[in-house]
Design a protein around this motif. Structure first.
Motif, PDB file in Angstrom:
ATOM      1  N   LEU A  15      -5.772 -61.726  73.276  1.00 35.52           N
ATOM      2  CA  LEU A  15      -5.236 -61.254  72.013  1.00 35.52           C
ATOM      3  C   LEU A  15      -3.734 -61.041  72.160  1.00 35.52           C
ATOM      4  N   SER A  16      -3.045 -61.256  71.053  1.00 33.53           N
ATOM      5  CA  SER A  16      -1.605 -60.990  71.077  1.00 33.53           C
ATOM      6  C   SER A  16      -1.383 -59.484  71.002  1.00 33.53           C
ATOM      7  N   LYS A  17      -0.175 -59.038  71.275  1.00 36.17           N
ATOM      8  CA  LYS A  17       0.164 -57.616  71.229  1.00 36.17           C
ATOM      9  C   LYS A  17      -0.055 -57.072  69.821  1.00 36.17           C
ATOM     10  N   ALA A  18       0.290 -57.835  68.802  1.00 37.98           N
ATOM     11  CA  ALA A  18       0.108 -57.407  67.409  1.00 37.98           C
ATOM     12  C   ALA A  18      -1.380 -57.246  67.086  1.00 37.98           C
ATOM     13  N   GLU A  19      -2.201 -58.192  67.557  1.00 37.27           N
ATOM     14  CA  GLU A  19      -3.644 -58.104  67.316  1.00 37.27           C
ATOM     15  C   GLU A  19      -4.238 -56.883  68.017  1.00 37.27           C
ATOM     16  N   ILE A  20      -3.785 -56.609  69.220  1.00 37.07           N
ATOM     17  CA  ILE A  20      -4.278 -55.442  69.961  1.00 37.07           C
ATOM     18  C   ILE A  20      -3.895 -54.155  69.237  1.00 37.07           C
ATOM     19  N   ASP A  21      -2.647 -54.069  68.760  1.00 38.34           N
ATOM     20  CA  ASP A  21      -2.197 -52.869  68.046  1.00 38.34           C
ATOM     21  C   ASP A  21      -2.998 -52.647  66.760  1.00 38.34           C
ATOM     22  N   VAL A  22      -3.224 -53.699  65.999  1.00 40.89           N
ATOM     23  CA  VAL A  22      -4.000 -53.588  64.766  1.00 40.89           C
ATOM     24  C   VAL A  22      -5.431 -53.158  65.071  1.00 40.89           C
ATOM     25  N   ARG A  23      -5.994 -53.747  66.094  1.00 44.09           N
ATOM     26  CA  ARG A  23      -7.370 -53.420  66.469  1.00 44.09           C
ATOM     27  C   ARG A  23      -7.485 -51.970  66.938  1.00 44.09           C
ATOM     28  N   GLU A  24      -6.537 -51.498  67.751  1.00 47.37           N
ATOM     29  CA  GLU A  24      -6.559 -50.105  68.212  1.00 47.37           C
ATOM     30  C   GLU A  24      -6.453 -49.133  67.044  1.00 47.37           C
ATOM     31  N   THR A  25      -5.581 -49.436  66.103  1.00 45.37           N
ATOM     32  CA  THR A  25      -5.421 -48.579  64.920  1.00 45.37           C
ATOM     33  C   THR A  25      -6.714 -48.521  64.122  1.00 45.37           C
ATOM     34  N   ALA A  26      -7.342 -49.657  63.919  1.00 51.62           N
ATOM     35  CA  ALA A  26      -8.591 -49.703  63.165  1.00 51.62           C
ATOM     36  C   ALA A  26      -9.698 -48.934  63.875  1.00 51.62           C
ATOM     37  N   GLU A  27      -9.775 -49.040  65.196  1.00 47.80           N
ATOM     38  CA  GLU A  27     -10.810 -48.329  65.947  1.00 47.80           C
ATOM     39  C   GLU A  27     -10.600 -46.828  65.897  1.00 47.80           C
ATOM     40  N   VAL A  28      -9.357 -46.387  65.988  1.00 45.56           N
ATOM     41  CA  VAL A  28      -9.077 -44.951  65.936  1.00 45.56           C
ATOM     42  C   VAL A  28      -9.488 -44.387  64.584  1.00 45.56           C
ATOM     43  N   GLU A  29      -9.287 -45.155  63.530  1.00 45.19           N
ATOM     44  CA  GLU A  29      -9.618 -44.683  62.188  1.00 45.19           C
ATOM     45  C   GLU A  29     -11.125 -44.659  61.928  1.00 45.19           C
ATOM     46  N   THR A  30     -11.879 -45.528  62.581  1.00 42.60           N
ATOM     47  CA  THR A  30     -13.302 -45.634  62.250  1.00 42.60           C
ATOM     48  C   THR A  30     -14.250 -45.089  63.299  1.00 42.60           C
ATOM     49  N   LEU A  31     -13.898 -45.144  64.564  1.00 42.46           N
ATOM     50  CA  LEU A  31     -14.819 -44.699  65.604  1.00 42.46           C
ATOM     51  C   LEU A  31     -14.647 -43.211  65.876  1.00 42.46           C
ATOM     52  N   PRO A  32     -15.744 -42.478  66.018  1.00 43.72           N
ATOM     53  CA  PRO A  32     -15.626 -41.048  66.315  1.00 43.72           C
ATOM     54  C   PRO A  32     -15.097 -40.837  67.734  1.00 43.72           C
ATOM     55  N   THR A  33     -14.315 -39.786  67.897  1.00 43.03           N
ATOM     56  CA  THR A  33     -13.746 -39.499  69.207  1.00 43.03           C
ATOM     57  C   THR A  33     -14.433 -38.311  69.868  1.00 43.03           C
ATOM     58  N   ARG A  34     -15.398 -37.724  69.209  1.00 43.19           N
ATOM     59  CA  ARG A  34     -16.069 -36.549  69.766  1.00 43.19           C
ATOM     60  C   ARG A  34     -17.101 -36.978  70.803  1.00 43.19           C
ATOM     61  N   ALA A  35     -17.257 -36.149  71.812  1.00 45.04           N
ATOM     62  CA  ALA A  35     -18.204 -36.459  72.870  1.00 45.04           C
ATOM     63  C   ALA A  35     -19.610 -36.011  72.493  1.00 45.04           C
TER      64      ALA A  35
END
Length: 170
Positions: A15-35
């Motif tokens: 993945l390009s750096k831009a694709e990785i950044d977009v993907r990380e942002t999307a995951e942070v917004e949708t995936l729960p971070t609680r254990a």
């Protein structure tokens, strides 16, 4: 059937750096971070002591069994289920009182007949409530058959994902 979406950690493609950044942002917004998920009973349920008892019992069973079935998004459905359990218990107590009145020989026959009529109506309501309870328990994954179906679906989905990985070289 659509392929299972992978998290960024599990991606093997370049993945390009831009694709990785977009993907990380999307995951942070949708995936729960609680254990660990903590289920909190809604306010209306806390007023009913019997329903709260069922709430705590169900949550304790889920923690002991180590089941990861419910999320905090399921609190309303679980609260409705516990409230219905409480209602069922109260109707059963009333049913037992009516049964005692209907079979009490010291009562007048008219009173026994009235108690029998009320008992017939109440038994129908209890049957309907119990069918509803089974539906809720099934949707929440609290019955043996629903847990077996969930495990079958998970294993079939994982097998299909593994087969797709073999086909596409992921």
């Amino acid at each position: 059937m659509a392929t299972k979406v992978k998290t960024l950690d599990n991606m093997t493609k370049h993945l390009s750096k831009a694709e990785i950044d977009v993907r990380e942002t999307a995951e942070v917004e949708t995936l729960p971070t609680r254990a660990r998920v903590t289920l909190t009973a809604p306010a209306y349920l806390r007023k009913d002591a019997l329903a709260i008892k069922y709430w705590r019992l169900t949550c304790r069973r889920l923690k002991v069994d180590g089941l990861a079935l419910l999320d905090d998004l399921d609190t309303e459905v679980l609260a409705t289920y516990c409230s219905a359990l409480s209602r069922r218990d109260r109707l059963n107590i009333l049913c037992n009182k009516l049964l005692t009145m209907a079979t009490d020989d010291s009562k007048l026959p008219a009173d026994q007949l009235k108690a029998t009529d009320e008992l017939d109506s109440l038994v129908g309501k209890i049957g309907s409530l119990e069918r509803t309870l089974l539906t809720y328990a099934d949707k929440l994954g609290l019955t043996p058959s629903s847990r077996a179906a969930l495990s079958r679906r998970r294993s079939a989905f994982d097998a299909a994902d593994a087969q797709a990985d073999d086909l596409f070289g992921d």
